[in-house]
Motif scaffolding. Structure first.
Motif, PDB file in Angstrom:
ATOM      1  N   PRO A 185      -9.321  12.808  18.740  1.00 26.40           N
ATOM      2  CA  PRO A 185      -8.159  13.603  18.311  1.00 26.40           C
ATOM      3  C   PRO A 185      -8.189  13.820  16.807  1.00 26.40           C
ATOM      4  N   ASN A 186      -7.557  14.890  16.385  1.00 32.20           N
ATOM      5  CA  ASN A 186      -7.593  15.268  14.973  1.00 32.20           C
ATOM      6  C   ASN A 186      -6.274  15.938  14.615  1.00 32.20           C
ATOM      7  N   ASN A 187      -5.505  15.310  13.730  1.00 35.58           N
ATOM      8  CA  ASN A 187      -4.258  15.938  13.289  1.00 35.58           C
ATOM      9  C   ASN A 187      -4.281  16.222  11.793  1.00 35.58           C
ATOM     10  N   CYS A 188      -5.458  16.576  11.296  1.00 38.28           N
ATOM     11  CA  CYS A 188      -5.613  16.825   9.860  1.00 38.28           C
ATOM     12  C   CYS A 188      -4.616  17.850   9.329  1.00 38.28           C
ATOM     13  N   ALA A 189      -4.339  18.860  10.113  1.00 37.12           N
ATOM     14  CA  ALA A 189      -3.448  19.932   9.643  1.00 37.12           C
ATOM     15  C   ALA A 189      -2.026  19.453   9.425  1.00 37.12           C
ATOM     16  N   GLN A 190      -1.658  18.318  10.022  1.00 37.53           N
ATOM     17  CA  GLN A 190      -0.290  17.803   9.897  1.00 37.53           C
ATOM     18  C   GLN A 190      -0.136  16.723   8.828  1.00 37.53           C
ATOM     19  N   ILE A 191      -1.208  16.335   8.158  1.00 32.54           N
ATOM     20  CA  ILE A 191      -1.109  15.276   7.147  1.00 32.54           C
ATOM     21  C   ILE A 191      -0.540  15.858   5.858  1.00 32.54           C
ATOM     22  N   ALA A 192       0.571  15.312   5.410  1.00 29.08           N
ATOM     23  CA  ALA A 192       1.232  15.816   4.205  1.00 29.08           C
ATOM     24  C   ALA A 192       0.393  15.534   2.965  1.00 29.08           C
ATOM     25  N   PRO A 193       0.547  16.360   1.937  1.00 26.30           N
ATOM     26  CA  PRO A 193      -0.154  16.078   0.675  1.00 26.30           C
ATOM     27  C   PRO A 193       0.257  14.723   0.113  1.00 26.30           C
ATOM     28  N   GLY A 194      -0.657  14.085  -0.589  1.00 21.34           N
ATOM     29  CA  GLY A 194      -0.390  12.758  -1.127  1.00 21.34           C
ATOM     30  C   GLY A 194      -0.551  12.680  -2.626  1.00 21.34           C
ATOM     31  N   ASP A 195      -0.854  11.499  -3.110  1.00 20.95           N
ATOM     32  CA  ASP A 195      -1.005  11.244  -4.533  1.00 20.95           C
ATOM     33  C   ASP A 195      -2.464  11.392  -4.947  1.00 20.95           C
ATOM     34  N   PRO A 196      -2.730  11.789  -6.175  1.00 17.86           N
ATOM     35  CA  PRO A 196      -4.126  11.942  -6.606  1.00 17.86           C
ATOM     36  C   PRO A 196      -4.846  10.598  -6.684  1.00 17.86           C
ATOM     37  N   LEU A 197      -6.092  10.580  -6.223  1.00 21.93           N
ATOM     38  CA  LEU A 197      -6.928   9.388  -6.309  1.00 21.93           C
ATOM     39  C   LEU A 197      -7.998   9.623  -7.378  1.00 21.93           C
ATOM     40  N   VAL A 198      -7.533   9.974  -8.562  1.00 21.26           N
ATOM     41  CA  VAL A 198      -8.429  10.316  -9.661  1.00 21.26           C
ATOM     42  C   VAL A 198      -8.822   9.058 -10.432  1.00 21.26           C
ATOM     43  N   GLY A 252     -15.003  17.028   7.042  1.00 21.94           N
ATOM     44  CA  GLY A 252     -15.331  17.271   8.433  1.00 21.94           C
ATOM     45  C   GLY A 252     -15.101  16.096   9.353  1.00 21.94           C
ATOM     46  N   THR A 253     -14.546  14.995   8.831  1.00 24.86           N
ATOM     47  CA  THR A 253     -14.261  13.821   9.647  1.00 24.86           C
ATOM     48  C   THR A 253     -13.031  14.064  10.523  1.00 24.86           C
ATOM     49  N   ALA A 254     -13.115  13.668  11.778  1.00 24.78           N
ATOM     50  CA  ALA A 254     -11.950  13.750  12.675  1.00 24.78           C
ATOM     51  C   ALA A 254     -11.016  12.589  12.355  1.00 24.78           C
ATOM     52  N   VAL A 255      -9.786  12.889  11.965  1.00 27.09           N
ATOM     53  CA  VAL A 255      -8.825  11.875  11.547  1.00 27.09           C
ATOM     54  C   VAL A 255      -7.577  11.946  12.413  1.00 27.09           C
ATOM     55  N   GLN A 256      -7.164  10.808  12.938  1.00 29.10           N
ATOM     56  CA  GLN A 256      -5.869  10.673  13.608  1.00 29.10           C
ATOM     57  C   GLN A 256      -5.001   9.815  12.698  1.00 29.10           C
ATOM     58  N   TYR A 257      -4.003  10.428  12.056  1.00 29.21           N
ATOM     59  CA  TYR A 257      -3.197   9.749  11.041  1.00 29.21           C
ATOM     60  C   TYR A 257      -1.754   9.650  11.496  1.00 29.21           C
ATOM     61  N   SER A 258      -1.165   8.458  11.332  1.00 28.69           N
ATOM     62  CA  SER A 258       0.239   8.254  11.702  1.00 28.69           C
ATOM     63  C   SER A 258       0.937   7.426  10.646  1.00 28.69           C
ATOM     64  N   THR A 316       0.848  -1.191   0.000  1.00 28.71           N
ATOM     65  CA  THR A 316       0.000   0.000   0.000  1.00 28.71           C
ATOM     66  C   THR A 316       0.878   1.234   0.000  1.00 28.71           C
ATOM     67  N   ILE A 317       0.349   2.327  -0.531  1.00 30.22           N
ATOM     68  CA  ILE A 317       1.148   3.518  -0.811  1.00 30.22           C
ATOM     69  C   ILE A 317       0.786   4.642   0.148  1.00 30.22           C
ATOM     70  N   ALA A 318       1.792   5.194   0.801  1.00 31.92           N
ATOM     71  CA  ALA A 318       1.556   6.258   1.774  1.00 31.92           C
ATOM     72  C   ALA A 318       0.872   7.456   1.136  1.00 31.92           C
ATOM     73  N   GLY A 319       1.266   7.806  -0.088  1.00 26.18           N
ATOM     74  CA  GLY A 319       0.660   8.959  -0.746  1.00 26.18           C
ATOM     75  C   GLY A 319      -0.831   8.786  -0.979  1.00 26.18           C
ATOM     76  N   ASP A 320      -1.249   7.574  -1.317  1.00 21.96           N
ATOM     77  CA  ASP A 320      -2.681   7.299  -1.488  1.00 21.96           C
ATOM     78  C   ASP A 320      -3.421   7.439  -0.164  1.00 21.96           C
ATOM     79  N   THR A 321      -2.837   6.876   0.891  1.00 25.73           N
ATOM     80  CA  THR A 321      -3.498   6.911   2.192  1.00 25.73           C
ATOM     81  C   THR A 321      -3.588   8.338   2.715  1.00 25.73           C
ATOM     82  N   ARG A 322      -2.530   9.125   2.491  1.00 27.38           N
ATOM     83  CA  ARG A 322      -2.569  10.526   2.906  1.00 27.38           C
ATOM     84  C   ARG A 322      -3.712  11.266   2.221  1.00 27.38           C
ATOM     85  N   THR A 323      -3.835  11.059   0.920  1.00 24.20           N
ATOM     86  CA  THR A 323      -4.887  11.756   0.179  1.00 24.20           C
ATOM     87  C   THR A 323      -6.270  11.348   0.653  1.00 24.20           C
TER      88      THR A 323
END
Length: 430
Positions: A412-425, A375-381, A359-366
């Motif tokens: 908890p919500n760390n949405c502001a810290q999630i790096a940009p990822g790959d397009p899921l187009v 508006g979903t509360a996301v805790q991402y690591s 699985t690809i980190a960029g996909d998961t980030r996006t």
């Protein structure tokens, strides 16, 4: 702590340890056909409401063929497959002896093209190589029982083992919850709260159930408190390319392509070459425990006829890829906990793309960022670990996070810290 809970969890753990120490795992040693799984009613199945219980039974809980004193309730219920056909599927409830009234739906990573490897069959006593995957996961369930939660384990791939067909996983999971929440023998009821949990192949069911719940099953969504997942297949088409030629995961991605194709009624065999047809015949009814060693290091270009080496030339491929792209589906309305690995080389996937090997980190980030935008509360690591290694920190962080959701603590919500990822187009055909 209640001694009955300790006994139940210990019995399951000991059974698994014994199974791995000496039980046979190379051949199916159970009934090929079990009448429990066949709907025998007179009403057309499609006329029966989703989640209706069609059959039920009590079984001893087995781990790799070893019976334990722990009992489980199994239910056959009405749901949909990927093509929205009415089907009968199975789910299992393991009751905590001192249950707190709430439950965790655990979506297994059994990852098989053989229905007999599904959790309900393994729990009922079927022994197979593929079944060892769920039997190993039994160790993860002990702490949940110890905490007082009942456990629900749906056969997420449906009755025909539609590996990687994400929307089907979501529907089977949600209709499983409909079934057990309305069955007095399950010990669950209209007041029960439920969390979703699953890693790897189990993240298919967890993620898609969370995404589909607001529209497919708003009645179930009202019971949900959160979803914890790791190593998410946000876009399986990207994973197929990322793990192409992987020393470990290439066979699993070919199995996933077979499973998703047949789930939607597509036949890939006209596009395979002689080598590909042989590989297809060898794994089409098998667990990834077979396809991983058999096809280690294989590139999909060596399995398809030269004109289909670019899979976008396969007539149905774009449609299939878009149907199972979670980035094109809705967002959950419940809090989400996501863990993702970023080092794939330790599992033989050598790519400059950060990922866990399959699985690809960029996909998961996006995907996580899309949830955040809704508006979903996301805790991402993220962890510098591979696909298997990420499960440990996910479990260590995910279970306390789940317990906090039941306690109604702020998510908890760390949405502001999630790096940009790959397009899921969407994928477009050539």
């Amino acid at each position: 702590m209640n001694s009955k809970i300790r006994v139940s969890a210990a019995v399951l753990a000991v059974a698994v340890a014994s199974a791995f120490a000496g039980s046979p795992t190379t051949a199916v040693a159970g009934p090929v056909s079990d009448p429990f799984y066949t709907y025998t009613g007179t009403a057309p199945l499609e006329s029966i409401p989703l989640g209706t219980v069609l059959n039920s039974r009590t079984v001893l809980y087995h781990a790799e063929g070893i019976a334990t004193p722990v009992t489980a309730q199994q239910y056959l219920y009405r749901t949909n497959n990927a093509r929205m056909d009415a089907v009968a599927n199975a789910t299992t409830v393991i009751q905590s002896p001192a249950g707190n009234g709430n439950a965790i739906s655990y979506q297994s990573a059994y990852d098989s093209l053989n229905p007999l490897d599904a959790p309900s069959h393994v729990i009922a006593g079927n022994v197979s190589l593929g079944g060892i995957i769920y039997s190993g996961e039994t160790l993860l369930l002990a702490p949940i029982l110890l905490a007082g939660y009942d456990i629900i384990v749906p056969d997420t791939e449906g009755p025909t083992a539609d590996l990687a067909a994400g929307p089907e996983y979501g529907m089977t999971t949600l209709d499983s919850l409909r079934a057990v929440l309305n069955s007095p023998s399950s010990g669950l009821n209209s007041a029960t709260k439920v969390a979703l949990m699953g890693c790897s192949g189990g993240a298919f069911g967890t993620d898609w159930a969370a995404q589909l719940a607001p529209t497919y099953a708003p009645d179930v969504n009202a019971h949900l408190v959160g979803a914890a997942m790791c190593d998410v297949f946000a876009n399986p088409a990207h994973s197929l390319e990322y793990a192409n030629g992987s020393l470990f995961w290439s066979g699993a991605t070919f199995s996933a392509l077979i499973g998703a194709s047949r789930a939607y009624g597509y036949d890939i065999t006209p596009y395979l070459n002689v080598v590909g047809l042989a590989a297809y015949a060898a794994v089409k009814d098998q667990s990834i425990a077979v396809s991983i060693p058999l096809l280690a290091g294989t590139r999909h270009q060596t399995l398809f006829k030269w004109q289909y080496a670019d899979l976008k030339n396969v007539p149905f491929y774009a449609d299939l890829a878009n149907k199972i792209n979670a980035g094109l589906a809705g967002a959950p309305t419940i809090p989400v906990f996501i863990s993702q690995g970023t080092i794939g080389a330790t599992m033989g996937t050598f790519s400059s793309e950060p990922g866990d090997g399959v699985t690809i980190a960029g996909d998961t980030r996006t995907l996580a960022r899309q949830f955040c935008a809704s508006g979903t509360a996301v805790q991402y690591s993220e962890f510098p670990l591979d696909h298997v290694g990420t499960a440990a920190p996910w479990l260590l962080g995910g279970l306390p996070w789940i317990y906090d959701r039941f306690a109604e603590n702020p998510a908890p919500n760390n949405c502001a810290q999630i790096a940009p990822g790959d397009p899921l187009v969407p994928v477009t055909a050539n």
